[in-house]
Design a protein around this motif. Structure first.
Motif, PDB file in Angstrom:
ATOM      1  N   UNK A 285       0.808  -1.220   0.000  1.00  9.38           N
ATOM      2  CA  UNK A 285       0.000   0.000   0.000  1.00  9.38           C
ATOM      3  C   UNK A 285       0.839   1.267   0.000  1.00  9.38           C
ATOM      4  N   UNK A 286       2.043   1.186   0.552  1.00 11.62           N
ATOM      5  CA  UNK A 286       2.833   2.386   0.790  1.00 11.62           C
ATOM      6  C   UNK A 286       3.061   3.255  -0.421  1.00 11.62           C
ATOM      7  N   UNK A 287       3.363   2.625  -1.563  1.00  9.43           N
ATOM      8  CA  UNK A 287       3.679   3.446  -2.739  1.00  9.43           C
ATOM      9  C   UNK A 287       2.442   4.138  -3.302  1.00  9.43           C
ATOM     10  N   UNK A 288       1.257   3.702  -2.887  1.00  8.16           N
ATOM     11  CA  UNK A 288       0.023   4.390  -3.287  1.00  8.16           C
ATOM     12  C   UNK A 288      -0.189   5.666  -2.481  1.00  8.16           C
ATOM     13  N   UNK A 289       0.484   5.779  -1.349  1.00  7.95           N
ATOM     14  CA  UNK A 289       0.290   6.919  -0.448  1.00  7.95           C
ATOM     15  C   UNK A 289       1.295   8.039  -0.684  1.00  7.95           C
ATOM     16  N   UNK A 290       2.376   7.717  -1.396  1.00  5.61           N
ATOM     17  CA  UNK A 290       3.502   8.644  -1.564  1.00  5.61           C
ATOM     18  C   UNK A 290       3.455   9.271  -2.958  1.00  5.61           C
ATOM     19  N   UNK A 291       3.823  10.541  -3.034  1.00  8.05           N
ATOM     20  CA  UNK A 291       3.804  11.267  -4.305  1.00  8.05           C
ATOM     21  C   UNK A 291       4.872  10.761  -5.258  1.00  8.05           C
ATOM     22  N   UNK A 292       4.746  11.121  -6.517  1.00 10.49           N
ATOM     23  CA  UNK A 292       5.800  10.828  -7.493  1.00 10.49           C
ATOM     24  C   UNK A 292       7.096  11.518  -7.068  1.00 10.49           C
TER      25      UNK A 292
END
Length: 368
Positions: free
Chosen positions: A264-271
Motif C-alpha cells: 500500500x505504501x507506494x500508493x500513499x507517496x507522491x511521485x
C-alpha cells in the motif's frame, strides 16, 4: 549473588532460571535491569515467526543501573564519566568496526551484531537479554548515560523504538514543510510522529485502532486515518491525496509490521517521493506488489534494520529536550511485574496491550 532470567524454552512458553552474576570482562559492564519493554521484535519470536530463533533470553528495550564496571570502563560512548549506580541505556547489538559492513560505514549492518543476542542462558555470561534481573554489556556494545530529567518509563523506549525511527527518518531526508504518512500508530509510530514534528513536518498517521490514533494526536499528528472508516487501499490513498493537494505524501514510513502495508505504501507517496520500511522484519511473508507503479512514480524505497549505535544517544537527548512536550511517560498502556512476563507477552501478542512494560524490583537478584 545470583540473578534471575526469563527464558523462552519454545514459542509461547516461558520459564525462570537463576545464574551466578558474572564478573564483567575488560571493556564490559554488568547492569541491573530496572525496566524493560515488549517490542514487536520479541513478539515475532514469541509467536514462532522468526526464521531461526525458537528459544533463548528475550528482551532488548531497557534501562538499568550500573552494577559493575569492567576494567578500563570509565565513560559511556559519548565520553561522559560513568560509575556504579548510574542509569544507562544500551544498544542491544555489537558494532565491531572491523567487519566488511562496518568498514563500508554501514555500522547498523555489522556482521557481528548478533554474536551475543538472545542466546541460551546456560552459556556464560548468561544474561543475554533484558527479560532478566541483569544484562551483560559486551565490549563494542555502545551504551549511554540517561539524562537526569528522563524517567525510566521513557528511557526504556529509547532503544530501540525511538532510535530506530529517528535513524529511519534521517535516512529519508525529511525536512521542514514536508508531509509524512505513517503506517502504524504503535510505539514506533508515536515516536516517529514526535521526531517528524520536531523536524517541521506535517504528519498523517494510519491505524485500525481509534485509541492509538487519539494518542498519536497527543504526539503531534496533524491528521489521522482510521482503517475501519477507510477500508481499502484506494480509499486511504484518496484520503492522503486530499490532505496533500492531490499529490500524496513526500515521505512514507511503514511501522506496522504488516506485509500488505508495504504494497500500500507506494500508493500513499507522491511521485518522486521516498518510502521507508522498518516494521516488516519476518522473512518468508509475502504480499502483492505493483513494480510498474513504483517505476512510474519513481519512488525511492529505503529498507532500514537497526540503527547506527550513536542514535541511541541522539534519542536520549531528544527525550531530555522534549520530555514535557510529548506524553512519552503515557506511551505504555500495560505495566507488568517481572514474574508476570509471559502475561505481558501474551497480551501484547493478542493486541490487548499496545505497549507493555515490565518493571523489575530491586530485590530480583538473590543471595546464594
Amino acid at each position: 549473588m545470583k540473578g534471575k532470567v526469563s527464558v523462552m524454552v519454545e514459542p509461547m512458553k516461558m520459564e525462570f532460571r537463576e545464574f551466578d552474576l558474572p564478573e564483567p570482562e575488560k571493556g564490559a559492564v554488568l547492569l541491573r535491569v530496572t525496566r524493560t519493554n515488549v517490542c514487536g521484535s520479541e513478539l515475532h519470536i514469541w509467536r514462532g515467526e522468526h526464521p531461526t530463533k525458537r528459544k533463548g533470553v528475550l528482551g532488548h528495550e531497557m534501562v538499568g543501573v550500573v552494577e559493575k564496571l569492567g576494567e578500563g570502563v570509565t565513560t559511556d560512548y559519548a565520553g561522559r564519566p560513568i560509575k556504579e549506580g548510574d542509569r544507562v541505556a544500551t544498544v542491544y547489538y555489537i558494532t565491531c568496526r572491523k567487519c566488511n559492513m562496518c568498514l563500508k560505514g554501514h555500522f547498523h549492518l555489522c556482521e557481528n551484531a548478533y554474536n551475543f543476542w538472545n542466546k541460551d542462558p546456560e552459556e556464560a555470561p548468561h544474561f543475554h537479554g533484558t527479560f532478566a534481573s541483569h544484562y551483560y554489556i559486551h565490549p563494542d556494545m555502545f551504551f549511554y548515560k540517561v539524562p537526569d530529567n528522563v524517567p525510566d518509563i521513557a528511557a526504556a523506549s529509547a532503544n530501540c523504538a525511538l532510535s530506530q525511527v529517528y535513524f529511519g527518518l534521517d535516512k529519508s531526508g525529511i525536512s521542514y514543510g514536508d508531509t509524512l504518512v505513517i503506517q502504524g500508530a504503535g510505539g514506533l509510530g508515536l515516536n516517529a510522529t514526535a521526531v517528524a514534528k520536531e523536524k517541521g513536518a506535517t504528519v498523517i498517521i494510519i491505524d485500525a485502532v481509534e485509541s492509538r490514533l487519539e494518542m498519536a494526536k497527543k504526539f503531534g499528528a496533524d491528521h489521522t486515518i482510521n482503517i475501519a472508516e477507510y477500508d481499502t487501499t484506494e480509499k486511504r490513498a484518496a484520503a492522503v491525496r486530499e490532505l496533500t493537494n492531490g499529490l500524496g505524501a513526500d515521505v512514507g514510513i511503514e511501522l506496522s509490521g504488516v506485509p500488505s502495508a508495504f504494497h500500500e505504501g507506494i500508493h500513499l507517496v507522491r511521485s518522486g517521493g521516498k518510502y521507508v520500511t522498518i516494521g516488516n522484519v519476518s522473512p518468508g511473508k509475502y504480499t502483492d506488489f505493483d513494480p510498474g507503479l513504483l517505476t512510474r512514480k519513481s519512488i525511492e524505497i529505503k529498507a532500514i534494520v537497526r540503527y547506527d549505535p550513536w542514535y541511541l544517544d541522539k534519542a536520549l537527548q531528544f527525550l531530555s529536550k522534549n520530555i514535557d512536550k510529548y506524553p512519552f511517560v503515557n506511551m505504555m498502556d500495560g505495566e507488568f511485574e517481572f514474574d508476570n512476563i509471559q502475561e505481558a507477552l501474551d497480551k501484547s501478542a493478542s493486541r490487548e496491550v499496545t505497549r507493555a512494560s515490565i518493571v523489575l524490583p530491586v530485590g530480583v537478584a538473590v543471595e546464594k
